[in-house]
Scaffold this active site. Structure first.
Site, PDB file in Angstrom:
ATOM      1  N   GLY A 273       0.832  -1.198   0.000  1.00 47.35           N
ATOM      2  CA  GLY A 273       0.000   0.000   0.000  1.00 47.35           C
ATOM      3  C   GLY A 273       0.862   1.240   0.000  1.00 47.35           C
ATOM      4  O   GLY A 273       2.012   1.203   0.450  1.00 47.35           O
TER       5      GLY A 273
ATOM      6  N   GLN B 218       2.642   9.960   1.604  1.00 47.26           N
ATOM      7  CA  GLN B 218       3.973   9.349   1.728  1.00 47.26           C
ATOM      8  C   GLN B 218       4.912   9.817   0.614  1.00 47.26           C
ATOM      9  O   GLN B 218       6.115   9.607   0.692  1.00 47.26           O
ATOM     10  CB  GLN B 218       3.878   7.816   1.676  1.00 47.26           C
ATOM     11  CG  GLN B 218       3.321   7.200   2.938  1.00 47.26           C
ATOM     12  CD  GLN B 218       3.291   5.696   2.818  1.00 47.26           C
ATOM     13  OE1 GLN B 218       2.344   5.138   2.273  1.00 47.26           O
ATOM     14  NE2 GLN B 218       4.328   5.022   3.289  1.00 47.26           N
TER      15      GLN B 218
ATOM     16  N   CYS C   3       6.170  -0.713   7.046  1.00 49.96           N
ATOM     17  CA  CYS C   3       5.745   0.481   6.323  1.00 49.96           C
ATOM     18  C   CYS C   3       6.891   0.981   5.449  1.00 49.96           C
ATOM     19  O   CYS C   3       8.035   1.003   5.889  1.00 49.96           O
ATOM     20  CB  CYS C   3       5.366   1.564   7.343  1.00 49.96           C
ATOM     21  SG  CYS C   3       4.908   3.122   6.584  1.00 49.96           S
ATOM     22  N   LEU C   4       6.568   1.394   4.218  1.00 51.17           N
ATOM     23  CA  LEU C   4       7.611   1.888   3.307  1.00 51.17           C
ATOM     24  C   LEU C   4       8.266   3.165   3.827  1.00 51.17           C
ATOM     25  O   LEU C   4       9.391   3.476   3.455  1.00 51.17           O
ATOM     26  CB  LEU C   4       7.020   2.141   1.913  1.00 51.17           C
ATOM     27  CG  LEU C   4       6.518   0.896   1.170  1.00 51.17           C
ATOM     28  CD1 LEU C   4       5.863   1.286  -0.146  1.00 51.17           C
ATOM     29  CD2 LEU C   4       7.657  -0.092   0.934  1.00 51.17           C
TER      30      LEU C   4
ATOM     31  N   HIS D  79      -4.017   0.782   7.963  1.00 53.31           N
ATOM     32  CA  HIS D  79      -2.670   1.353   7.904  1.00 53.31           C
ATOM     33  C   HIS D  79      -2.653   2.591   7.001  1.00 53.31           C
ATOM     34  O   HIS D  79      -2.102   3.634   7.357  1.00 53.31           O
ATOM     35  CB  HIS D  79      -1.706   0.274   7.387  1.00 53.31           C
ATOM     36  CG  HIS D  79      -0.287   0.694   7.278  1.00 53.31           C
ATOM     37  ND1 HIS D  79       0.693   0.264   8.139  1.00 53.31           N
ATOM     38  CD2 HIS D  79       0.330   1.519   6.400  1.00 53.31           C
ATOM     39  CE1 HIS D  79       1.851   0.817   7.789  1.00 53.31           C
ATOM     40  NE2 HIS D  79       1.660   1.577   6.734  1.00 53.31           N
ATOM     41  N   GLU D  80      -3.291   2.482   5.824  1.00 53.21           N
ATOM     42  CA  GLU D  80      -3.284   3.602   4.868  1.00 53.21           C
ATOM     43  C   GLU D  80      -4.134   4.768   5.372  1.00 53.21           C
ATOM     44  O   GLU D  80      -3.755   5.926   5.204  1.00 53.21           O
ATOM     45  CB  GLU D  80      -3.769   3.140   3.484  1.00 53.21           C
ATOM     46  CG  GLU D  80      -2.906   2.063   2.823  1.00 53.21           C
ATOM     47  CD  GLU D  80      -1.419   2.372   2.839  1.00 53.21           C
ATOM     48  OE1 GLU D  80      -1.049   3.552   2.668  1.00 53.21           O
ATOM     49  OE2 GLU D  80      -0.622   1.446   3.043  1.00 53.21           O
TER      50      GLU D  80
ATOM     51  N   HIS E 247      -2.169   6.745   7.727  1.00 57.34           N
ATOM     52  CA  HIS E 247      -1.264   7.668   7.020  1.00 57.34           C
ATOM     53  C   HIS E 247      -1.981   8.975   6.693  1.00 57.34           C
ATOM     54  O   HIS E 247      -1.432  10.059   6.901  1.00 57.34           O
ATOM     55  CB  HIS E 247      -0.772   7.062   5.700  1.00 57.34           C
ATOM     56  CG  HIS E 247       0.462   6.226   5.829  1.00 57.34           C
ATOM     57  ND1 HIS E 247       1.641   6.713   6.354  1.00 57.34           N
ATOM     58  CD2 HIS E 247       0.708   4.948   5.498  1.00 57.34           C
ATOM     59  CE1 HIS E 247       2.545   5.745   6.331  1.00 57.34           C
ATOM     60  NE2 HIS E 247       2.009   4.663   5.821  1.00 57.34           N
TER      61      HIS E 247
END
Ligand SMILES: [Zn+2]
Length: 165
Positions: free
Chosen positions: A46, A51, A91-92, A133-134, A137
């Site tokens: 995702g 981000q 997480c990226l 999670h998204e 963000h």
């Protein structure tokens, strides 16, 4: 299409609440293609627009093993959720760090697609986890916020050291 650069914790831009999307034009859809390309290249499951430094309530996801189930969610809302359980997460924007957090295993999502059309979906397991999670963000939250202050401090130091290298 273009690969976008992903912001890393503790970049303050990751902490701002993203703005609602109101224009559903070709520029938005081009950004969505870039987000998918960047997410697949990372690789990740995702990626939220903030981000990559775009303050928009937009995220792309693909939780399938075959990397063939693209999901776009814009201005997403969780209508209902249940069955909290512990799930391993990464997480990226927090590279190479994984830990366990509590997430809902089932939820009902309402969002808009890339054309501004509403849709609803019931998700469970990995997809439910990814949606939470998204959306975090988009609200300026990271999964490490659920960890202990000591762990968070260690992660921050590790990432700052990595960025400096
Ligand atoms: Zn993330």
């Amino acid at each position: 299409m273009a690969l976008l650069s992903i912001l890393h914790h503790p970049d303050p831009r990751l902490r701002r609440k993203a703005a609602l999307v109101t224009r559903f034009d070709d520029a938005l859809r081009a950004l969505i293609e870039d987000l998918f390309e960047t997410m697949y290249a990372a690789p990740g499951t995702g990626l939220a627009a903030n981000q990559v430094g775009m303050s928009m309530r937009l995220a792309v996801m693909d939780c399938s093993e075959t990397r063939s189930q693209r999901i776009v969610m814009i201005n997403p809302e969780i209508i209902s959720s249940d069955e909290r359980r512990e799930m391993e997460e990464g997480c990226l924007s927090v590279p190479d760090i994984f830990d366990k957090v509590q997430r809902y295993n089932r939820l009902h999502l309402r969002a808009l697609n890339e054309f501004g059309e509403p849709f609803e979906v019931c998700a469970f397991g990995l997809m439910a986890q990814c949606i939470q999670h998204e959306i975090d963000h988009l609200d300026g939250k990271l999964y490490i916020d659920y960890l202990s202050p000591l762990k968070r401090e260690r992660i921050k130091k590790k990432l700052l050291k990595r960025e400096a290298a």
